[in-house]
Design an enzyme around this catalytic site. Structure first.
Site, PDB file in Angstrom:
ATOM      1  N   GLU A 120       0.897  -1.299  -0.133  1.00 32.43           N
ATOM      2  CA  GLU A 120      -0.023   0.021   0.041  1.00 32.43           C
ATOM      3  C   GLU A 120       1.045   1.228  -0.163  1.00 32.43           C
ATOM      4  OE1 GLU A 120      -2.935   0.415  -0.723  1.00 32.43           O
ATOM      5  OE2 GLU A 120      -3.734  -1.725  -0.679  1.00 32.43           O
TER       6      GLU A 120
ATOM      7  N   TYR B 214      -6.568   6.148   4.761  1.00 27.98           N
ATOM      8  CA  TYR B 214      -6.852   5.092   3.370  1.00 27.98           C
ATOM      9  C   TYR B 214      -5.958   3.692   3.687  1.00 27.98           C
ATOM     10  CZ  TYR B 214      -5.708   2.596  -0.569  1.00 27.98           C
ATOM     11  OH  TYR B 214      -5.298   1.305  -0.995  1.00 27.98           O
TER      12      TYR B 214
ATOM     13  N   ASP C  41      -9.537   5.876  -1.661  1.00 29.38           N
ATOM     14  CA  ASP C  41      -8.499   6.689  -2.221  1.00 29.38           C
ATOM     15  C   ASP C  41      -9.086   7.380  -3.431  1.00 29.38           C
ATOM     16  OD1 ASP C  41      -9.030   4.745  -4.213  1.00 29.38           O
ATOM     17  OD2 ASP C  41      -7.160   3.957  -4.198  1.00 29.38           O
TER      18      ASP C  41
END
Ligand code: SF4
Length: 350
Positions: A34, A115, A133
């Site tokens: 991520e 997020y 996002d």
């Protein structure tokens, strides 16, 4: 299954990409992927992810590594604060004794925002938290015709509420993955595939002819130019580098001696800049080769206009305080900004 998640999940099962971080529930791997993907395209991020995980297979190994080694591995990905934060957060995780499992605990790690915390919590631990996002913002803004700018607190809150309300509690991971993938492949910023969209019949933007307009943004980031003259000072065997300590771009990366000016200057005007004159005086007898490279490098909020000037010194190099003398064959051990690395690749084939 409701009218939105049903077709969305069906679409996802058929179209999802086979990505290594999708096949894991290990929070450490999910976290690394991520962070890498925050400002990086999947195609580029893939190689970095594999390399990073091979080099630091566990959070303990990442935490124990020297920062220079982490930065070196990150080199070329840009946004280096991500690597520094990863390293600091790895130490936090090790101090906790295990990877945190709740949204709030994960959100408390250094560099982890709303997020990323929601993505890790849902993918690794099935926490029913919507991850929002840019892709998710675009999908819901278009589907529901939401026109509050998504770069405002109100716009973000509105989308987050919508995303959370739609989340099926028992399938949080799949839901978050599916919406993001849908935004990345189907409801794309330019040329979304509306004519083959399984949600087209519910899409407000399509029905009202506002697909190109949504999501709305309040303003664009102002892009500022910077003018950087780098000095490549070497004697054929060694060269000078300096570790950046200014907290703007490239903190803790190594760079060549730098002269930064408020506006563009040519090679002749450089002789009127005191720092350049000082370097020139420090290098008597050196062959000054003038400009041997030019790069224009575009970052999200800066355009770097960079010129490289070369000095070839006979014999020993002077090494003023704050600089390090680096053998050319050991250059690979130093994390450099990509534009400097590219220049040096051309000069010395590293
Ligand atoms: S119809 Fe077009 S704009 Fe609407 S959700 Fe589908 S792809 Fe996106």
């Amino acid at each position: 299954m409701d009218e939105i998640c049903g077709p969305l999940f069906e679409w996802y099962d058929k179209h999802k990409r086979d990505l290594p971080w999708r096949a894991t529930r290990v929070p450490y791997y999910i976290w690394i992927s991520e962070v890498i993907l925050q400002q990086t395209r999947v195609a580029q991020g893939y190689d970095y992810f594999v390399r990073f995980i091979e080099h630091f297979p566990t959070v303990e190994e990442l935490a124990a590594a020297p920062e220079d080694e982490v930065m070196r591995l990150w080199q070329g990905l840009g946004y280096y604060s991500r690597a520094r934060n990863l390293h600091a957060a790895a130490k936090q995780v090790v101090a906790l004794g295990e990877f945190p499992r709740t949204y709030e605990q994960i959100r408390a790690l250094k560099g982890v925002g709303d997020y990323t915390a929601a993505a890790i919590a849902s993918f690794a631990f099935d926490v029913p938290k919507a991850a929002v996002d840019g892709n998710v913002c675009r999908v819901w803004a278009r589907l529901f015709g939401l026109d509050t700018p998504i770069d405002t607190a109100r716009g973000k809150q509105q989308i987050t509420e919508v995303a959370q309300a739609l989340l099926p509690v028992a399938q949080a991971a799949k839901y978050n993955q599916a919406v993001m993938e849908f935004g990345a492949l189907q409801c794309t910023p330019q040329s979304p595939k509306c004519d083959e969209c399984p949600l087209a019949h519910k899409c407000v933007a399509l029905a009202t002819g506002r697909v190109g307009e949504l999501p709305m943004k309040s303003h664009k980031t102002k892009v500022m130019p910077r003018y950087m003259s780098y000095l490549y000072i070497h004697n054929g065997e060694e060269m000078l580098l300096h570790k950046r300590t200014a907290n703007d771009i490239w903190l803790n990366l190594y760079e060549l001696p730098l002269i930064e000016t408020a506006s563009a200057i040519g090679a002749e005007e450089l002789f009127c800049v005191p720092e350049f004159v000082a370097w020139h005086a420090m290098l008597p007898g050196a062959v000054y080769k003038g400009a041997t490279g030019t790069v224009k490098h575009v970052l999200s909020h800066r355009v770097l206009h960079t010129v490289f000037y070369e000095f070839e010194v006979e014999g020993a190099l002077p090494c003023p305080e704050g600089f390090v003398m680096v053998p050319l064959e050991e250059l690979g051990r130093y994390a450099l900004p990509r534009l400097i690395e590219k220049y040096l690749e051309e000069k010395i084939g590293r």
